[in-house]
Write a protein that holds these residues in place. Structure first.
Motif, mmCIF file in Angstrom:
data_model
loop_
_atom_site.group_PDB
_atom_site.id
_atom_site.type_symbol
_atom_site.label_atom_id
_atom_site.label_comp_id
_atom_site.label_asym_id
_atom_site.label_seq_id
_atom_site.Cartn_x
_atom_site.Cartn_y
_atom_site.Cartn_z
ATOM 1 N N GLU A 12 0.810 -1.095 -0.045
ATOM 2 C CA GLU A 12 0.032 0.237 0.169
ATOM 3 C C GLU A 12 0.681 1.371 0.069
ATOM 4 O OE1 GLU A 12 -3.942 0.579 2.918
ATOM 5 O OE2 GLU A 12 -4.031 -0.936 1.356
ATOM 6 N N GLN A 16 1.475 4.314 -2.845
ATOM 7 C CA GLN A 16 1.035 5.595 -2.503
ATOM 8 C C GLN A 16 2.200 6.449 -2.777
ATOM 9 O OE1 GLN A 16 -0.575 5.172 1.339
ATOM 10 N NE2 GLN A 16 -0.816 7.271 1.695
ATOM 11 N N TYR A 17 3.484 6.207 -2.611
ATOM 12 C CA TYR A 17 4.605 6.851 -2.550
ATOM 13 C C TYR A 17 5.556 6.763 -3.623
ATOM 14 C CZ TYR A 17 3.385 8.580 2.096
ATOM 15 O OH TYR A 17 2.618 9.081 3.304
#
Ligand SMILES: [Zn+2]
Length: 89
Positions: A12, A16-17
């Motif tokens: 996750e 996200q990054y």
């Protein structure tokens, strides 16, 4: 069901990054190498049911607590960037 909660959280965080990790190659192999390196660097946290997974995810994805996992992820991305194992190198 036996699942490593850290794996779910790391995936996750990675999604996200990913833009901030400056990956020189975004192929499946390189992404998996980053995740593998990052996950080998953290202690696994196995859970056996979905509700616990949701709880741990919520806890770890919390901005304060995910910092150290993000640092681990960034370090793994740097290693793969420096030494990619895929065919695009
Ligand atoms: Zn690659």
């Amino acid at each position: 069901m036996l699942v490593n909660a850290k794996e779910a959280v790391m995936e996750e965080l990675f999604d996200q990054y990913i833009d901030q990790l400056h990956m020189s190659c975004m192929c499946k192999r390189c992404k998996e190498d980053v995740l593998a390196l990052a996950l080998n660097a953290v202690k696994p946290q196995y859970v056996t049911d979905e509700s616990k997974l949701t709880y741990i995810k919520a806890e770890l994805v919390d901005k304060q607590k995910n910092t150290s996992m993000l640092v681990t992820l960034a370090e793994a991305a740097r290693k793969v960037n420096d030494n990619p194992h895929c065919e695009n190198k």
